[in-house]
Design a protein around this motif. Structure first.
Motif, PDB file in Angstrom:
ATOM      1  N   GLU A  23       0.839  -1.214   0.000  1.00  0.00           N
ATOM      2  CA  GLU A  23       0.000   0.000   0.000  1.00  0.00           C
ATOM      3  C   GLU A  23       0.865   1.252   0.000  1.00  0.00           C
ATOM      4  N   GLU A  67       2.460   1.836  -3.326  1.00  0.00           N
ATOM      5  CA  GLU A  67       1.465   2.286  -4.310  1.00  0.00           C
ATOM      6  C   GLU A  67       1.077   3.741  -4.061  1.00  0.00           C
ATOM      7  N   ALA A  68       0.934   4.072  -2.755  1.00  0.00           N
ATOM      8  CA  ALA A  68       0.564   5.455  -2.418  1.00  0.00           C
ATOM      9  C   ALA A  68       1.630   6.433  -2.892  1.00  0.00           C
ATOM     10  N   THR A 117       3.722   5.984  -5.341  1.00  0.00           N
ATOM     11  CA  THR A 117       3.664   6.086  -6.811  1.00  0.00           C
ATOM     12  C   THR A 117       2.542   7.038  -7.223  1.00  0.00           C
ATOM     13  N   THR A 118       1.344   6.877  -6.574  1.00  0.00           N
ATOM     14  CA  THR A 118       0.199   7.735  -6.938  1.00  0.00           C
ATOM     15  C   THR A 118       0.522   9.199  -6.679  1.00  0.00           C
ATOM     16  N   VAL A 119       1.095   9.473  -5.483  1.00  0.00           N
ATOM     17  CA  VAL A 119       1.402  10.864  -5.137  1.00  0.00           C
ATOM     18  C   VAL A 119       2.351  11.471  -6.162  1.00  0.00           C
ATOM     19  N   SER A 120       3.359  10.684  -6.555  1.00  0.00           N
ATOM     20  CA  SER A 120       4.332  11.255  -7.489  1.00  0.00           C
ATOM     21  C   SER A 120       3.674  11.499  -8.850  1.00  0.00           C
ATOM     22  N   LYS A 121       2.745  10.561  -9.241  1.00  0.00           N
ATOM     23  CA  LYS A 121       2.051  10.759 -10.526  1.00  0.00           C
ATOM     24  C   LYS A 121       1.227  12.041 -10.483  1.00  0.00           C
ATOM     25  N   VAL A 122       0.481  12.227  -9.366  1.00  0.00           N
ATOM     26  CA  VAL A 122      -0.388  13.403  -9.238  1.00  0.00           C
ATOM     27  C   VAL A 122       0.437  14.678  -9.303  1.00  0.00           C
ATOM     28  N   ARG A 166       1.521  15.266 -12.810  1.00  0.00           N
ATOM     29  CA  ARG A 166       0.410  15.755 -13.654  1.00  0.00           C
ATOM     30  C   ARG A 166       0.073  17.209 -13.345  1.00  0.00           C
TER      31      ARG A 166
END
Ligand code: NAD
Ligand code: ATP
Length: 524
Positions: free
Chosen positions: A53, A56-57, A59-64, A67
Motif C-alpha cells: 500500500e 502504491e501510495a 507512486t500515486t502521489v508522485s504521478k499526481v 500531472r
C-alpha cells in the motif's frame, strides 16, 4: 508477496553494503546470519500489505504531482494563447470601428474618378477588410454616393447612381447645419455635455431614391398580394427600379409576365454588394422579416421601412393598409429614423491553427444566444469583458443582446427593456442556477468573450437572431462587440413615440384596470 521478497533482498543487500563500507564488523557478520533467519521466518501478518500500500501510495502521489506540474504549464500556455487570440480579435474589432460614430452630412469627397474606377468592378464578394477600406467617405458619414455597374443577367450593364442622403440630429440649431463632434467638452476644466449621441436622427434625401428592395415573409398569401400591388404602384407611379428575392420574382412571374421588369440576383455572392445598389429596403412581414433583411447586409444597411404583417410587430411601425401614403412621404423625406445597433460575433475555435482559420463575423440585430442546446447538462460559460473576468454562467445559457433585442428573448429571460437608441450591450442569463444572478447592461465599447471551459461537461450552442446554430466545443469561444454598421429603420412618429407604442400595443406593458374612485376614505 513478490514485492515483500524483493524488499527482503534489498534489506540484505543494504546490510552487505554497510559491511563493505565500514570494514569487517563481527557484530554485523554475526547479525547477517540473524537477518537471513529473520527474513526467512514467516512474516508478521499484514506487513507485506502495508508495504504494498505504501509503495502504491508513493507512486500515486508522485504521478499526481507530475500531472499537476504538467497541467500548470499547459494551462499557462493555453491562457497565453487565448490572450493572444483575444488581443488579435479586439484589435480587428477596433480597426473595423469607424473613427467617429456620428453620422453627418456627406462631404462629397468621393471623386468622379474614384466613382468611375468603382463602376467597372464586377460584383464580387469582398473580404471584410477590403469592404471597410472601401468606405471612401467613411470618416464622418455613410457613403451613399457609390456608383456601380449592375451585372445582373436581366439588366444590360446599366450604370446606376445610388441616391445620396444626409443624416442629422433632429433639433439642430447650428446655422451651418454642421453637427458638433464633441460629445463632452472639457473646456477650461468645466465638463459639459455638448451633444448627446442618442438624439432623434432625421434622414433627408439629397437625390431621389431610385432602387427599392422589397423583402417579404414567405408562405403568406396576404403578403404575396400586397407585394404584387406595391411593386406595380412603385413602378408605375413612382418610377422606381424594384429588386426582390429570386423566390418572389418567380412568384410574381407566375402571376403575370407583366412583372418582367422586376430585378433579382442570381447567386448568394451578389447579395454581398446589395448595399451599393439599394436606396431603400421595404419589409413586408413581422419582426422576423426585419431580422432577415438586416442579415442580408454584412456591411452598411440602407434605410429600412418595415410594414407590419405579423402578430407582434415590435420593429414594424407602418400599417400595410396605408402603404401608398406612407411610402410617398418616405420617398419625399425627411424621415425620422432609429439607428439600431448590431453586435458583431466571431466564433473562435480551439482547434483553429491560426485566427485566419476561424469563421467570418456574424452580425445580429437582436441577440446572440449561447445555450445548452439539446444537452441536459447545465451550461458552464466563462465570461470576460475586455480584460476583466465577469462570471461563470451555470444555467441554461446566456443572451448578449442589443437594445433593439431587449424586448425579444432577453425580455423573456428577465432582462430590462431598453430604448433602441440607447447604446449598450445587455448581458442576460437564461435560467441561472443561482439566486443572485441579475442581468447587466454594459457600455457599447466593450468586447465580450464567452468561453466554453475545457472541463465543461457538454457542448454549448450559439444562435444568431434565433438562427444559424453553431456548436461550441470545450475550448471554443464567442467574441462579441458592437458592430460598425447599424440598421437605420424608418419611424412612423419618432424613435421614442414608436418605442412606447410598441411596448403598449405589442406587449401590453403595465396594463391594469384603473382603481375605482370609491374606496376607503382618503387620507386628509
Ligand atoms: N423565449 C423567447 O421569448 C424566445 C425564444 C427564442 C427566440 N426568441 C426571439 O425570436 C427572435 C427571432 O424572431 P423570429 O421572428 O425569426 O422568430 P419567431 O417566428 O419564433 O418569432 C419570435 C417572436 O419574437 C418577436 N420578436 C422578434 N424580435 C423582436 C424584438 N426586437 N422586439 C420584440 N419582439 C421581437 C417576434 O415578433 C415574434 O413574435 C430571436 O431573435 C429571439 O429574440 C424569443
Ligand atoms: N424573406 C424571407 N425569406 C426567408 N425567411 C424569412 C423571410 N422573411 C422572414 N423570414 C422568416 O420567416 C419567419 C416568420 O417571419 P416573421 O416573424 O416576419 O412573421 P410572423 O412570424 O408572422 O410575425 P410575428 O412573429 O410578428 O407573428 C421568421 O423566422 C423569419 O426569419
Amino acid at each position: 508477496m513478490n514485492t515483500a521478497k524483493n524488499n527482503s533482498s534489498e534489506l540484505l543487500g543494504n546490510a552487505h553494503y554497510v559491511a563493505q563500507e565500514n570494514g569487517p564488523n563481527p557484530l554485523i557478520a554475526n547479525s547477517e546470519q540473524g537477518i537471513k533467519e529473520m527474513v526467512e521466518q514467516p512474516h508478521v501478518d499484514g506487513i507485506e500489505d502495508h508495504l504494498v500500500e505504501f509503495s502504491e501510495a508513493i507512486t500515486t502521489v508522485s504521478k499526481v504531482l507530475r500531472r499537476a506540474a504538467e497541467g500548470k504549464v499547459s494551462a499557462q500556455a493555453e491562457a497565453a494563447e487565448w490572450k493572444r487570440k483575444y488581443e488579435v480579435e479586439r484589435e480587428r474589432n477596433l480597426q473595423l470601428e469607424p473613427k467617429d460614430l456620428t453620422f453627418t452630412e456627406h462631404k462629397g469627397d468621393c471623386s468622379e474618378q474614384q466613382v468611375g474606377r468603382d463602376s467597372i468592378q464586377h460584383l464580387q464578394p469582398m473580404p471584410d477588410t477590403a469592404k471597410t477600406s472601401q468606405r471612401c467617405c467613411g470618416e464622418h458619414g455613410i457613403c451613399s454616393h457609390e456608383v456601380l455597374r449592375e451585372s445582373y443577367s436581366n439588366v444590360q450593364c446599366k450604370i446606376t447612381k445610388k441616391a445620396s442622403f444626409k443624416l442629422q440630429w433632429c433639433n439642430i440649431t447650428d446655422k451651418d447645419d454642421q453637427h458638433k463632434h464633441d460629445i463632452v467638452s472639457f473646456e477650461k476644466g468645466n465638463i459639459t455635455t455638448a451633444e448627446r449621441s442618442s438624439k432623434q436622427i432625421s434622414l433627408k434625401w439629397e437625390s431621389p431614391p431610385q432602387n427599392v428592395l422589397i423583402l417579404t415573409k414567405p408562405h403568406s398569401t396576404s403578403v404575396k398580394v400586397l407585394c404584387a400591388e406595391m411593386v406595380r404602384w412603385l413602378k408605375e407611379k413612382e418610377k422606381l427600379n424594384i429588386y426582390v428575392e429570386p423566390r418572389v420574382r418567380n412568384d410574381l412571374l407566375t402571376e403575370s409576365v407583366y412583372y418582367n421588369f422586376v430585378q433579382t440576383w442570381n447567386d448568394e455572392q451578389e447579395i454581398w454588394r446589395l448595399h451599393e445598389i439599394v436606396d431603400l429596403v421595404v419589409t413586408l412581414g413581422g419582426d422576423g422579416t426585419v431580422l432577415w433583411a438586416a442579415s442580408k447586409f454584412k456591411g452598411p444597411v440602407p434605410p429600412v421601412v418595415p410594414f407590419s404583417l405579423g402578430s407582434l410587430g415590435f420593429m414594424t411601425p407602418f400599417y400595410s393598409e396605408r402603404y401608398k401614403e406612407c411610402l410617398k412621404s418616405i420617398l419625399k423625406g425627411p424621415m425620422s429614423i432609429t439607428l439600431r445597433h448590431r453586435l458583431q460575433c466571431h466564433v473562435i475555435r480551439d482547434a483553429a491553427k491560426s485566427e485566419y482559420e476561424n469563421e467570418g463575423p456574424i452580425l445580429v440585430l437582436n441577440e446572440v444566444t449561447i445555450d445548452r442546446g439539446i444537452s441536459s447538462f447545465l451550461t458552464n460559460l466563462e465570461c470576460y469583458c475586455d480584460n476583466s473576468f465577469v462570471t461563470i454562467v451555470q444555467g441554461d445559457g446566456l443572451i448578449l443582446s442589443t437594445t433593439s433585442g431587449s424586448t425579444a428573448y432577453s425580455l423573456a429571460a428577465g432582462g430590462s427593456m431598453v430604448h433602441p437608441q440607447v447604446p449598450g450591450i445587455l448581458f442576460t442569463p437564461i435560467c441561472p442556477h443561482s439566486l443572485s444572478f441579475r442581468p447587466l447592461i454594459l457600455p457599447e465599447h466593450v468586447t465580450l468573450r464567452i468561453q466554453v471551459p475545457f472541463n465543461s461537461r457538454g457542448h454549448a450552442w450559439a444562435s444568431f437572431d434565433g438562427k444559424d446554430r453553431k456548436q461550441l466545443a470545450p475550448g471554443d469561444a464567442l467574441v462579441c462587440s458592437m458592430a460598425a454598421w447599424p440598421v437605420p429603420t424608418a419611424c412612423r412618429g419618432d424613435s421614442t413615440s414608436d418605442f412606447f407604442h410598441s411596448i403598449h400595443d405589442g406587449l401590453h406593458w403595465n396594463l391594469r384596470k384603473t382603481q375605482s374612485f370609491d374606496g376607503p376614505p382618503r387620507e386628509s
